[in-house]
Design a protein around this motif. Sequence first.
Motif, PDB file in Angstrom:
ATOM      1  N   SER A  86       0.137   2.418  35.430  1.00 44.04           N
ATOM      2  CA  SER A  86       0.038   3.873  35.545  1.00 44.04           C
ATOM      3  C   SER A  86       1.134   4.516  34.719  1.00 44.04           C
ATOM      4  O   SER A  86       2.059   3.851  34.251  1.00 44.04           O
ATOM      5  N   GLY A  87       1.035   5.833  34.506  1.00 38.25           N
ATOM      6  CA  GLY A  87       2.021   6.536  33.689  1.00 38.25           C
ATOM      7  C   GLY A  87       2.523   7.780  34.385  1.00 38.25           C
ATOM      8  O   GLY A  87       1.739   8.552  34.946  1.00 38.25           O
ATOM      9  N   GLY A  88       3.816   7.981  34.367  1.00 31.17           N
ATOM     10  CA  GLY A  88       4.415   9.114  35.070  1.00 31.17           C
ATOM     11  C   GLY A  88       4.241  10.430  34.330  1.00 31.17           C
ATOM     12  O   GLY A  88       4.462  10.510  33.121  1.00 31.17           O
ATOM     13  N   LEU A  89       3.864  11.494  35.060  1.00 30.71           N
ATOM     14  CA  LEU A  89       3.750  12.821  34.456  1.00 30.71           C
ATOM     15  C   LEU A  89       5.116  13.433  34.155  1.00 30.71           C
ATOM     16  O   LEU A  89       5.242  14.267  33.257  1.00 30.71           O
ATOM     17  N   GLY A  90       6.123  13.059  34.913  1.00 30.45           N
ATOM     18  CA  GLY A  90       7.469  13.539  34.630  1.00 30.45           C
ATOM     19  C   GLY A  90       7.560  15.053  34.601  1.00 30.45           C
ATOM     20  O   GLY A  90       7.163  15.751  35.537  1.00 30.45           O
ATOM     21  N   ASP A  91       8.092  15.596  33.492  1.00 25.51           N
ATOM     22  CA  ASP A  91       8.325  17.038  33.366  1.00 25.51           C
ATOM     23  C   ASP A  91       7.069  17.870  33.569  1.00 25.51           C
ATOM     24  O   ASP A  91       7.155  19.045  33.969  1.00 25.51           O
TER      25      ASP A  91
END
Length: 323
Positions: A239-244
């Motif tokens: 999975s990939g983090g949305l972060g900002d």
Amino acid sequence: MSGLPVPVIIDCDTGVDDALALLLAVRHPGLDLRAVTCVAGNTDVDGVVRNTLTVLEVAGAGDVPVGRGAERPLIERARSARHVHGEDGMGDIGGLPVPRRAAADVDAIALLRREILASPRPVTLIPTAPLTNIALLLRTHPEVVRNIERIVFMGGAVATGNATPVAEFNVWHDPEAAAVLLTAGVPITMYGLDVFQRVVVPGADIRRLRASTDPGTRLAGELLAHRPSAPDPDGDDPSGGLGDAGAVCAVIDPEGIGTRLLPVEVSLAPGPTRGQTIVDRRARPGEAEIHEGGRQQAMVHVALDVDVERYVKLYLETVERTD
């Protein structure tokens, strides 16, 4: 979100997840992105300007003005996060176009002042970077406060930091600037690491984005693929983090986060706590306040919970828009 689009300005250090935030802001119909200002952080400020112009162009943003801002923090030297964001700040993913336009002919502080005061309705500021530009704006042009609705910033942490055990990168990079932000005199929401690290996009969705024929949608997929997140960042389908981008989600859909209005201050002393956002969650004053008098702390809407599925759905539906 209903009614007229919310006028917003993003102050960023693009940066993989700043780029994800820009893609969301450009494509959501409920936002009116009036300007983007750039500051040194994830990479040097000239790299930030280049990356920002590229992302806006790929996203189909039109001529949103971009301002070049501070090259370094107010006091500290600049300390990049290239070990996270790659040498170019964009994950070294390659194949990105060279931007066809340049930054505005005024610097970031002048651009912020111009666009805030020119907006027919109060502006929401979304800083996703070290807060140097915002501090300079507030100290140089305090009159802008009359046309700022609120500030939703990505920074700080209630629990655990990432730059140090207790300090988050954006605040740690320029603690004095963060302390100035807290004196802005407008409502402030802190979208910190406590929620930042929880909003992740499943691997199957990332694969779909990467396969898109739309350049902006595909870029979102490539950027998310660069930000593998727990629990299995090295697995076959990370999975990939949305972060900002979560801070932009919080402007579009504020009901997606759970906040408490709490006293917050920034540790400015040298040593291991420098840059820590000290969030007071106590129900009553402690001995220090009783014996030494109350401290004057800023009251901040601190994000403590987030509806992950709600924000992931919001992000995917928006960045896959091509109309």
